[in-house]
Design a protein around this motif. Sequence first.
Motif, PDB file in Angstrom:
ATOM      1  N   LEU A   1      24.888  51.215  12.816  1.00 33.05           N
ATOM      2  CA  LEU A   1      23.817  50.860  13.752  1.00 33.05           C
ATOM      3  C   LEU A   1      23.380  49.407  13.631  1.00 33.05           C
ATOM      4  O   LEU A   1      22.470  48.978  14.341  1.00 33.05           O
ATOM      5  N   GLY A   2      24.003  48.648  12.738  1.00 32.16           N
ATOM      6  CA  GLY A   2      23.615  47.252  12.535  1.00 32.16           C
ATOM      7  C   GLY A   2      22.957  47.078  11.186  1.00 32.16           C
ATOM      8  O   GLY A   2      22.134  47.910  10.778  1.00 32.16           O
ATOM      9  N   ASP A   3      23.321  46.015  10.475  1.00 37.17           N
ATOM     10  CA  ASP A   3      22.903  45.864   9.076  1.00 37.17           C
ATOM     11  C   ASP A   3      21.396  45.781   8.876  1.00 37.17           C
ATOM     12  O   ASP A   3      20.903  46.043   7.780  1.00 37.17           O
ATOM     13  N   GLU A   4      20.650  45.450   9.920  1.00 42.15           N
ATOM     14  CA  GLU A   4      19.202  45.329   9.781  1.00 42.15           C
ATOM     15  C   GLU A   4      18.463  46.567  10.292  1.00 42.15           C
ATOM     16  O   GLU A   4      17.228  46.558  10.378  1.00 42.15           O
ATOM     17  N   HIS A   5      19.172  47.613  10.618  1.00 39.52           N
ATOM     18  CA  HIS A   5      18.514  48.782  11.200  1.00 39.52           C
ATOM     19  C   HIS A   5      17.512  49.396  10.217  1.00 39.52           C
ATOM     20  O   HIS A   5      17.745  49.433   9.012  1.00 39.52           O
ATOM     21  N   ARG A   6      16.434  49.913  10.758  1.00 37.38           N
ATOM     22  CA  ARG A   6      15.357  50.457   9.916  1.00 37.38           C
ATOM     23  C   ARG A   6      15.815  51.656   9.076  1.00 37.38           C
ATOM     24  O   ARG A   6      15.242  51.921   8.016  1.00 37.38           O
ATOM     25  N   PHE A   7      16.843  52.363   9.527  1.00 39.48           N
ATOM     26  CA  PHE A   7      17.341  53.494   8.743  1.00 39.48           C
ATOM     27  C   PHE A   7      17.968  53.050   7.419  1.00 39.48           C
ATOM     28  O   PHE A   7      18.144  53.868   6.517  1.00 39.48           O
ATOM     29  N   TYR A   8      18.294  51.766   7.330  1.00 39.64           N
ATOM     30  CA  TYR A   8      19.048  51.282   6.171  1.00 39.64           C
ATOM     31  C   TYR A   8      18.195  50.495   5.178  1.00 39.64           C
ATOM     32  O   TYR A   8      18.727  49.845   4.271  1.00 39.64           O
ATOM     33  N   GLN A   9      16.888  50.556   5.320  1.00 39.67           N
ATOM     34  CA  GLN A   9      16.022  49.713   4.492  1.00 39.67           C
ATOM     35  C   GLN A   9      16.092  50.053   3.006  1.00 39.67           C
ATOM     36  O   GLN A   9      15.830  49.197   2.156  1.00 39.67           O
ATOM     37  N   ASN A  10      16.438  51.279   2.663  1.00 46.44           N
ATOM     38  CA  ASN A  10      16.528  51.669   1.254  1.00 46.44           C
ATOM     39  C   ASN A  10      17.955  51.662   0.723  1.00 46.44           C
ATOM     40  O   ASN A  10      18.207  52.113  -0.395  1.00 46.44           O
ATOM     41  N   ILE A  11      18.873  51.156   1.517  1.00 47.69           N
ATOM     42  CA  ILE A  11      20.271  51.039   1.105  1.00 47.69           C
ATOM     43  C   ILE A  11      20.497  49.625   0.583  1.00 47.69           C
ATOM     44  O   ILE A  11      20.005  48.660   1.177  1.00 47.69           O
ATOM     45  N   PRO A  12      21.204  49.449  -0.550  1.00 46.70           N
ATOM     46  CA  PRO A  12      21.448  48.099  -1.057  1.00 46.70           C
ATOM     47  C   PRO A  12      21.998  47.178   0.028  1.00 46.70           C
ATOM     48  O   PRO A  12      22.862  47.581   0.818  1.00 46.70           O
ATOM     49  N   ARG A  13      21.516  45.948   0.059  1.00 45.96           N
ATOM     50  CA  ARG A  13      21.852  45.042   1.152  1.00 45.96           C
ATOM     51  C   ARG A  13      23.345  44.745   1.230  1.00 45.96           C
ATOM     52  O   ARG A  13      23.908  44.563   2.317  1.00 45.96           O
ATOM     53  N   TYR A  14      24.024  44.691   0.076  1.00 45.83           N
ATOM     54  CA  TYR A  14      25.457  44.370   0.109  1.00 45.83           C
ATOM     55  C   TYR A  14      26.257  45.506   0.744  1.00 45.83           C
ATOM     56  O   TYR A  14      27.377  45.278   1.231  1.00 45.83           O
TER      57      TYR A  14
END
Length: 318
Positions: free
Chosen positions: A147-160
């Motif tokens: 869904l895109g690296d900045e998606h709100r669903f991914y906020q708790n996933i390590p950035r790398y």
Amino acid sequence: MRIYTLLILGLLIVSCNKDSKLEEEIAKIEADFIVERFDKAYMEAQPKDLPQLKEAYPFLFSKHVPDSVWVDRINDTLQHELLVEVNKAYPDFKETKNDLQGLFQHLKYYDKTFSLPRIITLTNDVDYRNKTIVTDSLVLIALDNYLGDEHRFYQNIPRYLAANMKQDQILPDVTEEYAQKYTFQKERKTLLDEMIYFGKLLCFKDKMIPFATDAEKIGYTEEQLKWAEANESAIWSYFIEKELMYSTDSKLPGRFIADAPFSKFYLELDNESPGRLGQYIGWQIVRAYVERTGEDVMKVLQKKPEDIFRISKFKPKK
């Protein structure tokens, strides 16, 4: 010097023409398929539609899970929100479908026994460790992981890791799943073994998705790729001086092969470096082997790592 330059230029032109003709030939291969949007079907489904969904996609419904669980998922507001976000990001699948068609054309060229699989998009509760699944007859793509690296669903996933949760990584991820199916390598004990193994996977991508960028193939940003290219000689010197190539130290894959925010040389440059630099160097070694031998990629995937390394006579870019 001028004659030497003209000779090199001539060889490059011949090579480019050869590659161009090959790609023209591959582009003529028939590889038509439809993309089955299970994610959309599930979003639009009512509980009464469950039997029809189970009949169409029996492999997506475990026999050990009662129908009541699936009905609860259909009615679940969080599941609905996830499906809505996927539908917003992927109202259609044309661009990625075209990319996958290119992959399948190349697979059919290099493997005459290859048959087109069913392509099914779905969601998997953002299980980013299983973004794509490939079998002999299926390709499953969990779109909630792209869904895109900045998606709100991914906020708790390590950035790398979140950095590669975007549309342009669907094709490389699917291709890597195929690469793993075709690659055989008994030896994976030393750092060199691991480097060559992942180098094979990346070299497979060179052949199967030549229209993708090198950065997309390895999952780097353009800046990370440029850093690796600029520091290739220094990385290689470090591996040689520290005698890491034939080491069986179990920490080495974590430092240089596995997904990580950076590679671990234990030097000041660590924070500047991208992760997986062992994969990058392995890629260059396998590329050097292919360039030197001209061997078919499917045969390369079966070669012993030591043979590839020895015959490649790899020298890093200065």
